[in-house]
Design an enzyme around this catalytic site. Structure first.
Site, PDB file in Angstrom:
ATOM      1  CB  THR A 108      -2.603  15.304   7.560  1.00  0.00           C
ATOM      2  OG1 THR A 108      -1.549  16.267   7.428  1.00  0.00           O
ATOM      3  CG2 THR A 108      -3.337  15.506   8.870  1.00  0.00           C
ATOM      4  NE  ARG A 109       2.604  11.593   4.180  1.00  0.00           N
ATOM      5  CZ  ARG A 109       3.029  11.700   5.440  1.00  0.00           C
ATOM      6  NH1 ARG A 109       2.412  12.490   6.293  1.00  0.00           N
ATOM      7  NH2 ARG A 109       4.091  11.001   5.839  1.00  0.00           N
ATOM      8  CG  ASN A 144       1.528  11.509  -0.280  1.00  0.00           C
ATOM      9  OD1 ASN A 144       2.063  12.583   0.021  1.00  0.00           O
ATOM     10  ND2 ASN A 144       1.797  10.384   0.331  1.00  0.00           N
ATOM     11  CE1 TYR A 189      11.709   9.453  -4.077  1.00  0.00           C
ATOM     12  CE2 TYR A 189      10.744  10.871  -2.400  1.00  0.00           C
ATOM     13  CZ  TYR A 189      10.681  10.290  -3.654  1.00  0.00           C
ATOM     14  OH  TYR A 189       9.611  10.540  -4.477  1.00  0.00           O
TER      15      TYR A 189
HETATM   16  P1  NAD Z   1       7.402   4.182  -9.659  1.00  0.00           P
HETATM   17  O1  NAD Z   1       8.341   3.502  -8.743  1.00  0.00           O
HETATM   18  O2  NAD Z   1       6.149   3.493 -10.070  1.00  0.00           O
HETATM   19  O3  NAD Z   1       8.136   4.632 -10.994  1.00  0.00           O
HETATM   20  C1  NAD Z   1       9.496   4.931 -11.070  1.00  0.00           C
HETATM   21  C2  NAD Z   1      10.049   4.327 -12.344  1.00  0.00           C
HETATM   22  O4  NAD Z   1      11.445   4.639 -12.457  1.00  0.00           O
HETATM   23  C3  NAD Z   1       9.943   2.799 -12.348  1.00  0.00           C
HETATM   24  O5  NAD Z   1       9.419   2.371 -13.583  1.00  0.00           O
HETATM   25  C4  NAD Z   1      11.385   2.338 -12.147  1.00  0.00           C
HETATM   26  O6  NAD Z   1      11.634   1.064 -12.705  1.00  0.00           O
HETATM   27  C5  NAD Z   1      12.145   3.476 -12.817  1.00  0.00           C
HETATM   28  N1  NAD Z   1      13.518   3.611 -12.330  1.00  0.00           N
HETATM   29  C6  NAD Z   1      13.939   3.634 -11.045  1.00  0.00           C
HETATM   30  N2  NAD Z   1      15.271   3.801 -10.993  1.00  0.00           N
HETATM   31  C7  NAD Z   1      15.699   3.900 -12.284  1.00  0.00           C
HETATM   32  C8  NAD Z   1      16.974   4.069 -12.877  1.00  0.00           C
HETATM   33  N3  NAD Z   1      18.079   4.174 -12.144  1.00  0.00           N
HETATM   34  N4  NAD Z   1      17.050   4.113 -14.240  1.00  0.00           N
HETATM   35  C9  NAD Z   1      15.921   3.986 -14.996  1.00  0.00           C
HETATM   36  N5  NAD Z   1      14.686   3.813 -14.479  1.00  0.00           N
HETATM   37  C10 NAD Z   1      14.582   3.780 -13.132  1.00  0.00           C
HETATM   38  O7  NAD Z   1       7.053   5.583  -8.982  1.00  0.00           O
HETATM   39  P2  NAD Z   1       6.006   6.711  -9.391  1.00  0.00           P
HETATM   40  O8  NAD Z   1       5.055   6.840  -8.277  1.00  0.00           O
HETATM   41  O9  NAD Z   1       5.518   6.506 -10.775  1.00  0.00           O
HETATM   42  O10 NAD Z   1       6.956   7.986  -9.358  1.00  0.00           O
HETATM   43  C11 NAD Z   1       7.480   8.580 -10.535  1.00  0.00           C
HETATM   44  C12 NAD Z   1       8.309   9.804 -10.156  1.00  0.00           C
HETATM   45  O11 NAD Z   1       7.483  10.741  -9.463  1.00  0.00           O
HETATM   46  C13 NAD Z   1       9.487   9.486  -9.238  1.00  0.00           C
HETATM   47  O12 NAD Z   1      10.591  10.278  -9.604  1.00  0.00           O
HETATM   48  C14 NAD Z   1       8.977   9.896  -7.874  1.00  0.00           C
HETATM   49  O13 NAD Z   1      10.044  10.260  -7.019  1.00  0.00           O
HETATM   50  C15 NAD Z   1       8.088  11.066  -8.228  1.00  0.00           C
HETATM   51  N6  NAD Z   1       7.056  11.272  -7.184  1.00  0.00           N
HETATM   52  C16 NAD Z   1       6.016  10.393  -7.061  1.00  0.00           C
HETATM   53  C17 NAD Z   1       5.069  10.589  -6.059  1.00  0.00           C
HETATM   54  C18 NAD Z   1       3.887   9.680  -5.892  1.00  0.00           C
HETATM   55  O14 NAD Z   1       3.083   9.912  -4.986  1.00  0.00           O
HETATM   56  N7  NAD Z   1       3.690   8.668  -6.706  1.00  0.00           N
HETATM   57  C19 NAD Z   1       5.202  11.666  -5.174  1.00  0.00           C
HETATM   58  C20 NAD Z   1       6.289  12.512  -5.312  1.00  0.00           C
HETATM   59  C21 NAD Z   1       7.208  12.320  -6.332  1.00  0.00           C
HETATM   60  N1  UDP Z   2       1.251   4.549   6.396  1.00  0.00           N
HETATM   61  C1  UDP Z   2       0.426   3.803   7.240  1.00  0.00           C
HETATM   62  N2  UDP Z   2       0.232   2.499   6.934  1.00  0.00           N
HETATM   63  C2  UDP Z   2       0.757   1.896   5.835  1.00  0.00           C
HETATM   64  C3  UDP Z   2       1.579   2.665   4.973  1.00  0.00           C
HETATM   65  C4  UDP Z   2       1.816   3.995   5.293  1.00  0.00           C
HETATM   66  O1  UDP Z   2      -0.087   4.302   8.246  1.00  0.00           O
HETATM   67  O2  UDP Z   2       0.500   0.700   5.626  1.00  0.00           O
HETATM   68  C5  UDP Z   2       1.449   5.978   6.722  1.00  0.00           C
HETATM   69  C6  UDP Z   2       2.907   6.437   6.705  1.00  0.00           C
HETATM   70  O3  UDP Z   2       3.496   6.242   7.970  1.00  0.00           O
HETATM   71  C7  UDP Z   2       2.733   7.900   6.358  1.00  0.00           C
HETATM   72  C8  UDP Z   2       1.515   7.942   5.440  1.00  0.00           C
HETATM   73  O4  UDP Z   2       0.801   6.733   5.702  1.00  0.00           O
HETATM   74  O5  UDP Z   2       2.457   8.647   7.515  1.00  0.00           O
HETATM   75  C9  UDP Z   2       1.838   8.023   3.958  1.00  0.00           C
HETATM   76  O6  UDP Z   2       2.790   7.011   3.666  1.00  0.00           O
HETATM   77  P1  UDP Z   2       3.306   6.715   2.193  1.00  0.00           P
HETATM   78  O7  UDP Z   2       4.434   5.747   2.307  1.00  0.00           O
HETATM   79  O8  UDP Z   2       2.177   6.362   1.314  1.00  0.00           O
HETATM   80  O9  UDP Z   2       3.837   8.125   1.662  1.00  0.00           O
HETATM   81  P2  UDP Z   2       4.843   9.235   2.264  1.00  0.00           P
HETATM   82  O10 UDP Z   2       5.164   8.936   3.692  1.00  0.00           O
HETATM   83  O11 UDP Z   2       6.031   9.138   1.393  1.00  0.00           O
HETATM   84  O12 UDP Z   2       4.057  10.474   2.141  1.00  0.00           O
END
Ligand code: NAD
Ligand code: UDP
Length: 318
Positions: free
Chosen positions: A208-209, A172, A143
């Site tokens: 933290t986040r 996040n 990722y």
């Molecule tokens: P999500 O998993 O809900 O949405 C991702 C979507 O992409 C899904 O609908 C999935 O079916 C689709 N998808 C996955 N692989 C695909 C492929 N090969 N072809 C077509 N569709 C595909 O996640 P989200 O939280 O909505 O995230 C959306 C975007 O934002 C992602 O690129 C993610 O990396 C980025 N992002 C999200 C967060 C967050 O906190 N939610 C943080 C950082 C980055």
């Molecule tokens: N985390 C946790 N319990 C859970 C899920 C996640 O303590 O049930 C922690 C995880 O280890 C991380 C933070 O929460 O430190 C945020 O995790 P998340 O998967 O939401 O996002 P990311 O690590 O990608 O920021």
């Protein structure tokens, strides 16, 4: 304008499709439904300006569009580690295919990048010019490195081919339509609390986040896509700069629910970043954007969403 949203049936994508329709655009939602759900966009299907296509971004596609939001990629560690090779392909081949499309039809394209490009950061908070501390061979690398290479591709298509790019580094984000079983901390804690289970804190919970509510994130993404000027092709952090420990997040949820929540401590996953908080100076300067929704308010709305899903589940299984 005609706007393509890849990953449009996912959490962020479905909110974005809604907002773009409300602004009067034509919206094409492209998704392979790996982590997206048709029910996230079911309410949009009756709109004559909305269209959904089942397609995988690792395959090329030709569409006449003015703008592309490239969101397709599973976002939660459980899902992106389920098939890591596919995650790399989605990030890299997906970016190449969407950039190729943007180049061909002269569309502006925005990449959903991530705070994970900073890895386990040694600079705090993280400004965009920090290059990060990423393990290239770990479980999260498919990722993190996939998103980093996507950023490289975006910048090279911009420099080499003049493609009009935007790069959002999303921190996040949470809110209604997150999947209850995707393992992210906000959804896990809320669902566990509502089901009367112990909250699973990984490690000692001092990591933290910074959590950004979905409405603020959508506003930031729209502003970045619309922004004009010299520096708008550079990466922009989008996130809420208010930082919480994971234990602090559990306490906030307990406060809102008025419950004494029990915690179960589990091992910290490998390469889990210890601290993360965006420096949003660039977003404030370029977009006039900063988040408005405090965690307590965003959590209330998210809790309402999960509570109604859990209630419906119980009715369905009765
Ligand atoms: P999500 O998993 O809900 O949405 C991702 C979507 O992409 C899904 O609908 C999935 O079916 C689709 N998808 C996955 N692989 C695909 C492929 N090969 N072809 C077509 N569709 C595909 O996640 P989200 O939280 O909505 O995230 C959306 C975007 O934002 C992602 O690129 C993610 O990396 C980025 N992002 C999200 C967060 C967050 O906190 N939610 C943080 C950082 C980055
Ligand atoms: N985390 C946790 N319990 C859970 C899920 C996640 O303590 O049930 C922690 C995880 O280890 C991380 C933070 O929460 O430190 C945020 O995790 P998340 O998967 O939401 O996002 P990311 O690590 O990608 O920021």
């Amino acid at each position: 304008m005609r706007v393509l949203v890849t990953g449009g049936a996912g959490f962020i994508g479905s909110h974005l499709c809604e907002r773009l329709l409300a602004e009067g655009h034509e919206v094409i939602c492209l998704d392979n439904y790996f982590t997206g759900r048709k029910e996230n966009i079911a309410h949009l299907l009756g709109n004559p300006r909305f269209e959904a296509i089942r397609h995988d971004v690792i395959q090329p596609i030709l569409l006449e569009v003015d703008r592309i939001f490239n969101l397709a990629c599973p976002a939660s560690p459980i899902h992106y580690q389920y098939n890591p090779v596919k995650t790399v392909k989605t990030n890299v081949m997906g970016a190449i295919n969407m950039l190729g499309l943007a180049k061909r039809v002269k569309a502006r394209i925005l990449q959903a990048s991530t705070s994970e490009v900073y890895g386990d950061p040694q600079v705090h908070p993280q400004p965009e010019d920090y290059w990060g501390n990423v393990n290239p061979i770990g479980l999260r690398s498919c990722y993190d490195e996939g998103k980093r290479l996507a950023e490289t591709l975006f910048m090279d298509y911009h420099r080499q081919n003049g493609v009009d790019i935007r790069i959002a580094r999303i921190f996040n984000c949470y809110g209604p339509r997150m999947l209850e079983n995707d393992g992210r901390v906000v959804s896990n804690f809320i669902v566990q609390a509502l089901r009367g289970q112990e909250l699973t804190v990984y490690g000692d919970g001092t990591q933290t986040r910074s959590f950004c509510y979905i409405d603020d994130m959508i506003e930031g993404l729209i502003r970045l896509m619309d922004a004009e000027g010299d520096d708008v092709h550079l990466p922009v952090n989008l996130g809420n700069p208010v930082e919480f420990t994971i234990k602090g997040l559990a306490e906030e949820i307990g406060k809102i629910l008025g419950m004494e929540l029990k915690i179960k401590y589990l091992p910290l996953p490998p390469d889990d970043p210890k601290q993360r908080k965006p420096d949003i100076t660039r977003a404030e300067k370029l977009l006039g954007w900063k988040p408005k929704v405090p965690l307590s308010e965003g959590l209330k709305k998210t809790i309402e969403y999960f509570a109604s899903r859990i209630k419906n589940e119980k009715i369905a299984s009765a």
